[in-house]
Scaffold this active site. Structure first.
Site, PDB file in Angstrom:
ATOM      1  N   LYS A 116      78.269  66.249  31.841  1.00  0.00           N
ATOM      2  CA  LYS A 116      76.876  66.386  32.272  1.00  0.00           C
ATOM      3  C   LYS A 116      76.718  66.948  33.669  1.00  0.00           C
ATOM      4  O   LYS A 116      75.766  67.672  33.954  1.00  0.00           O
ATOM      5  CB  LYS A 116      76.194  65.029  32.226  1.00  0.00           C
ATOM      6  CG  LYS A 116      75.975  64.562  30.830  1.00  0.00           C
ATOM      7  CD  LYS A 116      75.136  63.322  30.879  1.00  0.00           C
ATOM      8  CE  LYS A 116      74.837  62.899  29.480  1.00  0.00           C
ATOM      9  NZ  LYS A 116      73.696  62.030  29.435  1.00  0.00           N
ATOM     10  N   GLY A 165      73.147  56.707  26.184  1.00  0.00           N
ATOM     11  CA  GLY A 165      72.619  55.820  27.224  1.00  0.00           C
ATOM     12  C   GLY A 165      73.694  54.987  27.930  1.00  0.00           C
ATOM     13  O   GLY A 165      73.384  54.195  28.811  1.00  0.00           O
ATOM     14  N   TYR A 202      64.914  58.742  39.622  1.00  0.00           N
ATOM     15  CA  TYR A 202      64.438  58.128  38.389  1.00  0.00           C
ATOM     16  C   TYR A 202      62.995  58.584  38.171  1.00  0.00           C
ATOM     17  O   TYR A 202      62.107  58.272  38.963  1.00  0.00           O
ATOM     18  CB  TYR A 202      64.526  56.603  38.487  1.00  0.00           C
ATOM     19  CG  TYR A 202      64.113  55.921  37.223  1.00  0.00           C
ATOM     20  CD1 TYR A 202      64.929  55.966  36.092  1.00  0.00           C
ATOM     21  CD2 TYR A 202      62.905  55.242  37.137  1.00  0.00           C
ATOM     22  CE1 TYR A 202      64.544  55.361  34.910  1.00  0.00           C
ATOM     23  CE2 TYR A 202      62.511  54.632  35.955  1.00  0.00           C
ATOM     24  CZ  TYR A 202      63.346  54.701  34.845  1.00  0.00           C
ATOM     25  OH  TYR A 202      62.959  54.108  33.680  1.00  0.00           O
ATOM     26  N   GLU A 288      70.216  67.496  29.504  1.00  0.00           N
ATOM     27  CA  GLU A 288      71.514  67.802  28.894  1.00  0.00           C
ATOM     28  C   GLU A 288      71.365  68.794  27.746  1.00  0.00           C
ATOM     29  O   GLU A 288      70.263  69.061  27.281  1.00  0.00           O
ATOM     30  CB  GLU A 288      72.218  66.524  28.405  1.00  0.00           C
ATOM     31  CG  GLU A 288      71.536  65.832  27.249  1.00  0.00           C
ATOM     32  CD  GLU A 288      72.397  64.718  26.632  1.00  0.00           C
ATOM     33  OE1 GLU A 288      73.634  64.709  26.811  1.00  0.00           O
ATOM     34  OE2 GLU A 288      71.822  63.860  25.943  1.00  0.00           O
ATOM     35  N   ASN A 290      72.709  69.415  23.847  1.00  0.00           N
ATOM     36  CA  ASN A 290      73.432  68.881  22.698  1.00  0.00           C
ATOM     37  C   ASN A 290      73.999  70.049  21.914  1.00  0.00           C
ATOM     38  O   ASN A 290      73.260  70.864  21.364  1.00  0.00           O
ATOM     39  CB  ASN A 290      72.507  68.037  21.823  1.00  0.00           C
ATOM     40  CG  ASN A 290      72.204  66.705  22.483  1.00  0.00           C
ATOM     41  OD1 ASN A 290      73.088  66.086  23.061  1.00  0.00           O
ATOM     42  ND2 ASN A 290      70.976  66.271  22.410  1.00  0.00           N
ATOM     43  N   ARG A 292      75.257  70.890  19.095  1.00  0.00           N
ATOM     44  CA  ARG A 292      75.407  70.614  17.664  1.00  0.00           C
ATOM     45  C   ARG A 292      74.039  70.686  17.003  1.00  0.00           C
ATOM     46  O   ARG A 292      73.019  70.800  17.699  1.00  0.00           O
ATOM     47  CB  ARG A 292      75.954  69.198  17.469  1.00  0.00           C
ATOM     48  CG  ARG A 292      75.095  68.164  18.213  1.00  0.00           C
ATOM     49  CD  ARG A 292      75.447  66.744  17.879  1.00  0.00           C
ATOM     50  NE  ARG A 292      74.998  65.812  18.896  1.00  0.00           N
ATOM     51  CZ  ARG A 292      73.765  65.332  19.013  1.00  0.00           C
ATOM     52  NH1 ARG A 292      72.826  65.681  18.161  1.00  0.00           N
ATOM     53  NH2 ARG A 292      73.444  64.494  19.983  1.00  0.00           N
TER      54      ARG A 292
HETATM   55  P1  ADP Z   1      72.468  60.098  26.928  1.00  0.00           P
HETATM   56  O1  ADP Z   1      73.245  61.347  26.635  1.00  0.00           O
HETATM   57  O2  ADP Z   1      73.346  58.953  27.380  1.00  0.00           O
HETATM   58  O3  ADP Z   1      71.510  59.724  25.854  1.00  0.00           O
HETATM   59  P2  ADP Z   1      70.450  61.481  28.549  1.00  0.00           P
HETATM   60  O4  ADP Z   1      70.792  62.229  29.775  1.00  0.00           O
HETATM   61  O5  ADP Z   1      70.140  62.280  27.318  1.00  0.00           O
HETATM   62  O6  ADP Z   1      71.610  60.412  28.259  1.00  0.00           O
HETATM   63  O7  ADP Z   1      69.229  60.537  28.837  1.00  0.00           O
HETATM   64  C1  ADP Z   1      68.776  59.622  27.877  1.00  0.00           C
HETATM   65  C2  ADP Z   1      67.348  59.184  28.186  1.00  0.00           C
HETATM   66  O8  ADP Z   1      67.290  58.581  29.481  1.00  0.00           O
HETATM   67  C3  ADP Z   1      66.343  60.342  28.234  1.00  0.00           C
HETATM   68  O9  ADP Z   1      65.805  60.627  26.977  1.00  0.00           O
HETATM   69  C4  ADP Z   1      65.297  59.782  29.164  1.00  0.00           C
HETATM   70  O10 ADP Z   1      64.404  58.963  28.432  1.00  0.00           O
HETATM   71  C5  ADP Z   1      66.086  58.917  30.131  1.00  0.00           C
HETATM   72  N1  ADP Z   1      66.406  59.655  31.380  1.00  0.00           N
HETATM   73  C6  ADP Z   1      67.405  60.542  31.612  1.00  0.00           C
HETATM   74  N2  ADP Z   1      67.377  61.005  32.871  1.00  0.00           N
HETATM   75  C7  ADP Z   1      66.336  60.394  33.481  1.00  0.00           C
HETATM   76  C8  ADP Z   1      65.782  60.423  34.811  1.00  0.00           C
HETATM   77  N3  ADP Z   1      66.302  61.172  35.789  1.00  0.00           N
HETATM   78  N4  ADP Z   1      64.698  59.650  35.068  1.00  0.00           N
HETATM   79  C9  ADP Z   1      64.164  58.859  34.098  1.00  0.00           C
HETATM   80  N5  ADP Z   1      64.632  58.775  32.847  1.00  0.00           N
HETATM   81  C10 ADP Z   1      65.705  59.531  32.534  1.00  0.00           C
END
Ligand code: ADP
Length: 447
Positions: A116, A165, A202, A288, A290, A292
Site C-alpha cells: 500500500k 482492515g 483519519y 488502494e 484491488n 483482481r
Molecule cells: P483494507 O485493504 O485493509 O480493507 P483499505 O485501505 O481499503 O484497507 O481501507 C478500508 C476502509 O477503511 C475504507 O473503506 C475506509 O472506510 C476506511 N479508511 C481507509 N483509509 C481511511 C482514512 N484515511 N480515513 C478514514 N477512513 C479510512
C-alpha cells in the site's frame, strides 16, 4: 483465444467464470476441496479436480495442487476469481512460469500495488490525490509524532501489507499514538509477516467510492464509472451501487479520470479497481488498488452492458479492448445486496448449514448470482456469502423498490441470511436520500 481455462476458486464467482467460458466456447476446469464435492461449480464445469481437504490452506490456497490440476486438465489459462490466491503475485508468477496465462495483471504490477505504501507513492507520481500522511514507512516513534502533529489528529495507522482492515488503528490524540503504532505493527507482522506501517489523516465519515477499470496489453485503459460501497460493517461491504448517489458530475469525471491515470501509471492490464474515500466536501483520496475482479463487479456490468469476465479473458489472451472510453455509457441504476449466511439479529454470527428450501427471485431487472440450491449445505470453512442479489432499473428509486420486492420474494429456509437486514437498510431515510457514509450501519443499526 484460449481453449480451456482453470478456475482457481469456488462459490458464485466460479460459476460466473464458468458461464462466461461457456458462452465464449471455452472449456472450463473446476478445482474443489473435499468439502465442496457437491458444489454447483463442480457440476457445471466441463471437468473438475479435487485439490485437497476442506481447509482453504490445504486446498484452494495450495499452489502446487492447483498447478497440478492445470497440468492434468491441460488448460491454457488460470482465472483466480477474488479472494484466495487472486492477489498473490507469487502464484501469478508460478502460473506463468508453468506455461499458463494468468487472467489478471502482471506479477510486477500486482506486487507493487499490493504494497500500500508503494501504491500510495505511485498515486502521487500519477497526480492522483492521496490522504495527507507520511511520505513513507514509519520506523521511529518520535518521527511519527512529528508527522502526526503536522497532519493533525486523529490519525490512521495503516499496514503497508494490509488487507481486510487488519493492521489498521486510529490514534485519537498524542497520548494514544505510541500504543496504536505498536498494535498496528504487531498485528500486521502476525497477519502478513510484514510489520511496516505508515500514517494518514483519519477522514471523518467518508464515503467509499471505487472506480472499475479495464485495460488491455496495448495501452488502452477505460473506466466503467464508479460504485459506492459505503454500506459497510466492520469494513466489510454489504450493499454496493452504481452510479454513486450524490456525487456531482464534474467530480465523477475527475475521480474516474484519476483512476485511469493511476492504472496507466502502474503499467497495468486486465480488470482492476481503484478505491477512494470521499469526504463531506466531495474531496476524494486514493486508498488502494484491488488487482483482481471484485465481488461487486456486476453493478458496473449492469450500468455499462460490459461483461467484465469476458473482457478479462479477452485482454489476457492479448486482444485489444473492443471499445473506447466514449463508447461506455452509464445507463440506469444498479444495486447489489450481498446475501450472507449470517444472523443479523445475533451480531451477524455466521450460520452455515443445510438450505432446506430455496426460492430465488426473478422478474424484470433482477439478477441473482449464486451457487446455492435447495438441499445444499453451506460449509463452515469459507466466507459466508451465498449469493448476490443485483437489480438494474432506470432510476435509483425504482432500483430500491425492485430490490425490496426481490428480497421479499426470496425464500431461504434452514439457515439465517442477511436479507432482512438489507430490507431495513433500503427503508432508512439516510440510504434513500443517498446521504450515508461508511459509519452509517454502525450509527443506524448497531445498538
Ligand atoms: P483494507 O485493504 O485493509 O480493507 P483499505 O485501505 O481499503 O484497507 O481501507 C478500508 C476502509 O477503511 C475504507 O473503506 C475506509 O472506510 C476506511 N479508511 C481507509 N483509509 C481511511 C482514512 N484515511 N480515513 C478514514 N477512513 C479510512
Amino acid at each position: 483465444m484460449f481453449e480451456k481455462i482453470l478456475i482457481a476458486n469456488r462459490g458464485e464467482i466460479a460459476l460466473r467464470i464458468i458461464r462466461a467460458c461457456r458462452e465464449m466456447g471455452i472449456q472450463s476446469v473446476a478445482v474443489h476441496s473435499q468439502a465442496d464435492a457437491d458444489s454447483m461449480h463442480v457440476s457445471l464445469a466441463d471437468e473438475a479436480y479435487c485439490v485437497g481437504p476442506a481447509r482453504s490452506v490445504d486446498s484452494y490456497l495450495k499452489i502446487d495442487q492447483i498447478i497440478a490440476a492445470a497440468e492434468v486438465g491441460n488448460v491454457d489459462a488460470i482465472h483466480p476469481g477474488y479472494g484466495f490466491l487472486a492477489e498473490n503475485a507469487h502464484f501469478n508468477e508460478v502460473c506463468r512460469s508453468s506455461g499458463f496465462e494468468f487472467i489478471g495483471p502482471s506479477p510486477q504490477a500486482m506486487e507493487k500495488l499490493g504494497d500500500k505504501n508503494t501504491a500510495r507513492s505511485m498515486a502521487v507520481a500519477s497526480n492522483v490525490p492521496v490522504v495527507p500522511g507520511s511520505d513513507g514507512l514509519i520506523e521511529d516513534d518520535k518521527l511519527a509524532l512529528d508527522i502526526a502533529r503536522e497532519i493533525g489528529f486523529p490519525v490512521l495507522i495503516k499496514a503497508t501489507a494490509g488487507g481486510g482492515g487488519k493492521g489498521m488503528r486510529v490514534a485519537e490524540n498524542e497520548s494514544k499514538l505510541a500504543a496504536a503504532l505498536n498494535q498496528a505493527r504487531t498485528e500486521a507482522q502476525a497477519a502478513f509477516g510484514n510489520g511496516g506501517v505508515y500514517l494518514e489523516r483519519y477522514v471523518g465519515n467518508p464515503r467509499h467510492i471505487e472506480v472499475q477499470v479495464i485495460a488491455d496489453q496495448h495501452g488502452n485503459v477505460c473506466h466503467l464509472f464508479e460504485r459506492d460501497c459505503s454500506v459497510q460493517r466492520r469494513h466489510q461491504k454489504l450493499i454496493e451501487e452504481a452510479p454513486s448517489p450524490n456525487l456531482p458530475d464534474d467530480r465523477r469525471k475527475e475521480i474516474c479520470d484519476a483512476a485511469v491515470r493511476m492504472i496507466r501509471g502502474a503499467d497495468y492490464s486486465n480488470a482492476g479497481t481503484v478505491e477512494f474515500i470521499v469526504d463531506e466536501q466531495d474531496n476524494f483520496y486514493f486508498i488502494e488498488v484491488n488487482a483482481r475482479i471484485q465481488v461487486e463487479h456486476p453493478v458496473s456490468e449492469m450500468i455499462t452492458g460490459v461483461d467484465l469476465i469476458k473482457a478479462q479473458i479477452r485482454v489476457a489472451a492479448g486482444e485489444k479492448l473492443p471499445f473506447c472510453q466514449d463508447d461506455i455509457k452509464c445507463v440506469g441504476h444498479a444495486i447489489e445486496c450481498r446475501i450472507n449466511a449470517e444472523n443479523p439479529d445475533k451480531n451477524f454470527q455466521p450460520n452455515p448449514g443445510k438450505i432446506t428450501r430455496l426460492f430465488t427471485p426473478g422478474g424484470l431487472g433482477v439478477r441473482f448470482d449464486s451457487h446455492v440450491y435447495g438441499g445444499y449445505v453451506v460449509p463452515p470453512h469459507y466466507d459466508s456469502m451465498i449469493g448476490k442479489l443485483i437489480v438494474h432499473r432506470p432510476t435509483r428509486a425504482e432500483a430500491i423498490a425492485t430490490m425490496r420486492r426481490a428480497l421479499e420474494e426470496m425464500q431461504v429456509e434452514g439457515i439465517s441470511t442477511t436479507a432482512p437486514f438489507h430490507d431495513r437498510v433500503l427503508q432508512h431515510p439516510e440510504f434513500i436520500e443517498g446521504r450515508h457514509d461508511t459509519k452509517f450501519v454502525e450509527r443506524a443499526f448497531v445498538k
